[in-house]
Design a protein around this motif. Structure first.
Motif, PDB file in Angstrom:
ATOM      1  N   TRP B 143      13.597   1.888   5.798  1.00 49.53           N
ATOM      2  CA  TRP B 143      12.827   3.043   5.335  1.00 49.53           C
ATOM      3  C   TRP B 143      12.683   4.076   6.444  1.00 49.53           C
ATOM      4  O   TRP B 143      12.819   5.265   6.216  1.00 49.53           O
ATOM      5  CB  TRP B 143      11.430   2.584   4.879  1.00 49.53           C
ATOM      6  CG  TRP B 143      11.455   2.020   3.509  1.00 49.53           C
ATOM      7  CD1 TRP B 143      11.940   0.805   3.141  1.00 49.53           C
ATOM      8  CD2 TRP B 143      11.014   2.656   2.311  1.00 49.53           C
ATOM      9  NE1 TRP B 143      11.815   0.642   1.787  1.00 49.53           N
ATOM     10  CE2 TRP B 143      11.240   1.763   1.259  1.00 49.53           C
ATOM     11  CE3 TRP B 143      10.433   3.889   2.035  1.00 49.53           C
ATOM     12  CZ2 TRP B 143      10.919   2.069  -0.061  1.00 49.53           C
ATOM     13  CZ3 TRP B 143      10.105   4.192   0.723  1.00 49.53           C
ATOM     14  CH2 TRP B 143      10.355   3.292  -0.314  1.00 49.53           C
ATOM     15  N   MET B 166      16.267  -5.804   1.179  1.00 49.89           N
ATOM     16  CA  MET B 166      15.010  -5.417   0.522  1.00 49.89           C
ATOM     17  C   MET B 166      14.746  -6.305  -0.688  1.00 49.89           C
ATOM     18  O   MET B 166      15.683  -6.798  -1.327  1.00 49.89           O
ATOM     19  CB  MET B 166      15.078  -3.956   0.064  1.00 49.89           C
ATOM     20  CG  MET B 166      14.945  -2.940   1.176  1.00 49.89           C
ATOM     21  SD  MET B 166      14.792  -1.280   0.491  1.00 49.89           S
ATOM     22  CE  MET B 166      14.783  -0.314   2.005  1.00 49.89           C
ATOM     23  N   GLU B 170      11.208  -3.403  -3.620  1.00 49.05           N
ATOM     24  CA  GLU B 170      11.493  -2.373  -2.614  1.00 49.05           C
ATOM     25  C   GLU B 170      12.765  -1.606  -2.970  1.00 49.05           C
ATOM     26  O   GLU B 170      12.850  -0.399  -2.784  1.00 49.05           O
ATOM     27  CB  GLU B 170      11.648  -3.018  -1.232  1.00 49.05           C
ATOM     28  CG  GLU B 170      10.350  -3.476  -0.613  1.00 49.05           C
ATOM     29  CD  GLU B 170      10.566  -4.293   0.664  1.00 49.05           C
ATOM     30  OE1 GLU B 170       9.719  -4.208   1.550  1.00 49.05           O
ATOM     31  OE2 GLU B 170      11.594  -5.003   0.756  1.00 49.05           O
ATOM     32  N   GLN B 173      11.932   0.897  -5.503  1.00 50.49           N
ATOM     33  CA  GLN B 173      11.225   2.036  -4.891  1.00 50.49           C
ATOM     34  C   GLN B 173      12.186   2.950  -4.145  1.00 50.49           C
ATOM     35  O   GLN B 173      12.073   4.182  -4.190  1.00 50.49           O
ATOM     36  CB  GLN B 173      10.146   1.536  -3.932  1.00 50.49           C
ATOM     37  CG  GLN B 173       8.930   0.958  -4.635  1.00 50.49           C
ATOM     38  CD  GLN B 173       7.972   0.297  -3.656  1.00 50.49           C
ATOM     39  OE1 GLN B 173       8.293   0.142  -2.477  1.00 50.49           O
ATOM     40  NE2 GLN B 173       6.809  -0.087  -4.153  1.00 50.49           N
TER      41      GLN B 173
END
Lengths: 353, 238
Positions: B143, B166, B170, B173
């Motif tokens: 990220w 991830m 995640e 997202q």
């Protein structure tokens, strides 16, 4: 006014240890002590202290290039020698009148910086990095030493300045400040002491500001991950080259001050031992921090000199052991480790735990 | 108009033809996914686009300009940005400083601090801002690097396996974030193995195999293509 405030704020930042009123009070206290020191110490000790101070510039240059920039350079010693010889050649030819020694100081530092520009251009724009950079710079240093070593004959001279091989170049005039009513000659005691101390404070604070600026951010970014730094749009070769030139100028300043201090320079100041010692000072102090490097260098130099009295070869062995111990116990440097411990202790105390 | 165009791009290492006459055109504003089995030449293609490798032959056009002779940093200045496969954060520096280094060339002073704060909360890393980036979890590093890459406000964002390591949540997202960036006008080219992610975001998919463009189309077309399924199972060599 505003830009002045920004500069002052950059004295503190993520790249330098030491912040807040406590640190700066201590800084002022130490500086005041250093100012008073020549008044209470004898001339010899003051001259000896100048000798220690002289080496701090080359240590800081290595801290900049290696500790912050991540490029291990053995070339600092070459720049030291180039500037030292440069000062000798200039002043032996043109004398000390009209403040020329000060001009020679700047010129000699400039010559070292120019040499770094040439060498650095080929290294950094040729993408030489890591251990290869160390090899190239060491080769340059040793080549210079070998070259100067064979200049003992009278045919080796520049103007009236004999290069003199291993006999060394000597009798260059000390720094002389022109003054109405008689020039001020800075011999290797109180006079030179205050000049070198002033330069030291100036360089130390200047480097703090530089390293906590946007430029310093990019330098440490290149150390951490050059590929990522370039992919954020930075031409890392330029940043590396500029850092290398600043470092060379500082090493050159060391060289000039050393020559001025002893009015003497020999090829051995560019030899293998001379190239290795600054590495040890900087590694033992803590290469990634200016303050640690400064303190570490002075401590190690003092210890080295004390040991040399009992036998210079043993002192070198001790230096080697010290380096190995540092790498094993505190790879980031003994002084830096101690300072971090202190600040953590201080913080815990402040939190009341 | 194509934002990025690769024309007959070739790269070989010795006898190994890693990129073999690749033609690829990326429309401005699309999210394009690049898939293919290991060794298909996906990451090499990224390095060619970024200027880390120089092609043996062929040209790369970005926004109509031939950028083939440009150095990497100059290509970044033209509007390219990348998140690497292995997270390329500045491990020894704090999370905040990582973002500062990414942002400082376009912002100064108070504006810079505000931008960093904004990005920190966008990435959900505000609580970790003083941590050393090397101590973040793998997902957080991803990220952070995506944050650094998008902070350049690129016209084309290259993502090399953005969701590796991830959790499914995640990953989802990250997909949403990519779509949000795309809605603001960013063109995205992503290498990804996670088909859920590809299905979520990709408007077009290119399959790379043995250094060549093997198939191209919507995700449904690609999934329905039996030849594509075959190369993933290792049957298309014959």
């Amino acid at each position: 006014m505003n830009s002045m405030r920004i500069l002052l704020r950059r004295l503190e930042g993520p790249q330098t240890v030491g912040r807040g009123p406590a640190f700066w009070s201590l800084f002022v206290l130490v500086l005041a002590g250093a100012c008073v020191y020549p008044l209470v110490a004898d001339g010899y000790t003051v001259g000896n202290t100048v000798y220690f101070f002289v080496w701090v510039f080359i240590a800081l240059s290595l801290c900049l290039i290696w500790g912050y920039g991540g490029s291990l350079s053995f070339g600092q010693t070459a720049f030291f020698g180039i500037a030292g010889y440069g000062y000798g050649i200039l002043t032996l030819n043109f004398g000390a009148a009209y403040g020329f020694t000060l001009v020679a100081l700047l010129l000699a530092v400039g010559i070292a910086a120019f040499f770094a520009l040439l060498l650095g251009y080929f290294m950094f724009f040729g993408r030489i990095a890591g251990v290869f950079l160390g090899i190239v710079t060491l080769a340059v240093t040793l080549t210079l030493e070998r070259f100067m070593a064979q200049t003992a004959g009278p045919e080796w001279h520049i103007g009236v300045a004999r290069l003199n091989g291993f006999n060394g170049m000597s009798a260059m005039p000390p720094l002389t400040i022109p003054w109405p009513g008689g020039d001020i000659v800075l011999f290797a005691d109180i006079g030179l002491y205050y000049l070198v101390l002033g330069l030291l404070v100036f360089v130390y604070l200047g480097l703090r500001i530089l390293m906590n600026s946007a430029f310093g951010n990019v330098i440490v970014a290149i150390r951490e991950n050059p590929e990522r730094a370039e992919m954020l749009g930075y031409d890392i070769r330029k940043y590396q080259l500029i850092t290398f030139i600043i470092g060379a100028a500082l090493a050159g300043l060391s060289g000039v001050l050393y020559t001025v201090w002893g009015q003497y320079i020999t090829p051995s100041s560019m030899g293998m031992t001379a190239a290795a010692l600054p590495l040890i000072w900087v590694a033992v102090g803590g290469r990634s921090d200016l303050t640690s490097t400064l303190i570490g260098t002075l401590l190690v130099l003092a210890a080295f000199q004390a040991l040399t009295i009992y036998g210079s070869q043993y002192a070198l062995v001790f230096m080697g052991v010290l380096l190995v111990l540092t790498v094993l116990i505190a790879p980031n440097g003994l002084v830096l480790g101690a300072m971090n411990l202190l600040s953590r202790f201080g913080m815990r105390k402040a939190e009341g735990k | 108009m194509a934002l990025l165009e690769l024309r007959r791009l070739n790269k070989h290492f010795g006898g190994l033809h890693v990129t073999n006459s690749v033609d690829l055109a990326l429309d401005a504003g699309e999210i394009h996914c690049l898939i293919g089995p290991n060794g298909a030449g996906k990451s090499t293609l990224f390095r060619l686009i970024l200027g880390e490798y120089h092609p043996g032959s062929g040209d790369i056009y970005f926004a109509g300009e031939n950028i083939t002779p440009l150095k990497s940093f100059a290509r970044i200045h033209r509007g390219l940005s990348v998140k690497f496969q292995v997270p390329g954060v500045f491990k020894g520096l704090s999370v905040r400083q990582n973002l500062e280094i990414a942002l400082q060339s376009r912002h100064r002073g108070v504006g810079l601090e505000r931008e960093i704060d904004g990005l920190l909360s966008f990435l959900g890393l505000a609580a970790e801002q003083w941590q050393t980036a090397g101590n973040l979890s793998h997902g957080q590093k991803q990220w952070l690097e995506i944050g650094m890459a998008i902070s350049l406000k690129p016209r084309l964002l290259l993502l090399d396996e953005p969701t590796a390591g991830m959790s499914p949540e995640e990953t989802y997202q990250t997909g949403e974030m990519v779509q949000r960036l795309n809605a603001e006008g960013m063109t995205v080219l992503a290498i990804e193995h996670d088909m859920a992610f590809v299905r979520q975001v990709a408007q077009r998919v290119t399959v790379l195999h043995l250094g060549q463009v093997f198939a191209q189309g919507s995700i449904d077309q690609i999934v329905a293509d039996e030849r594509v399924a075959a190369i993933y199972l290792g049957q298309a060599h014959g």
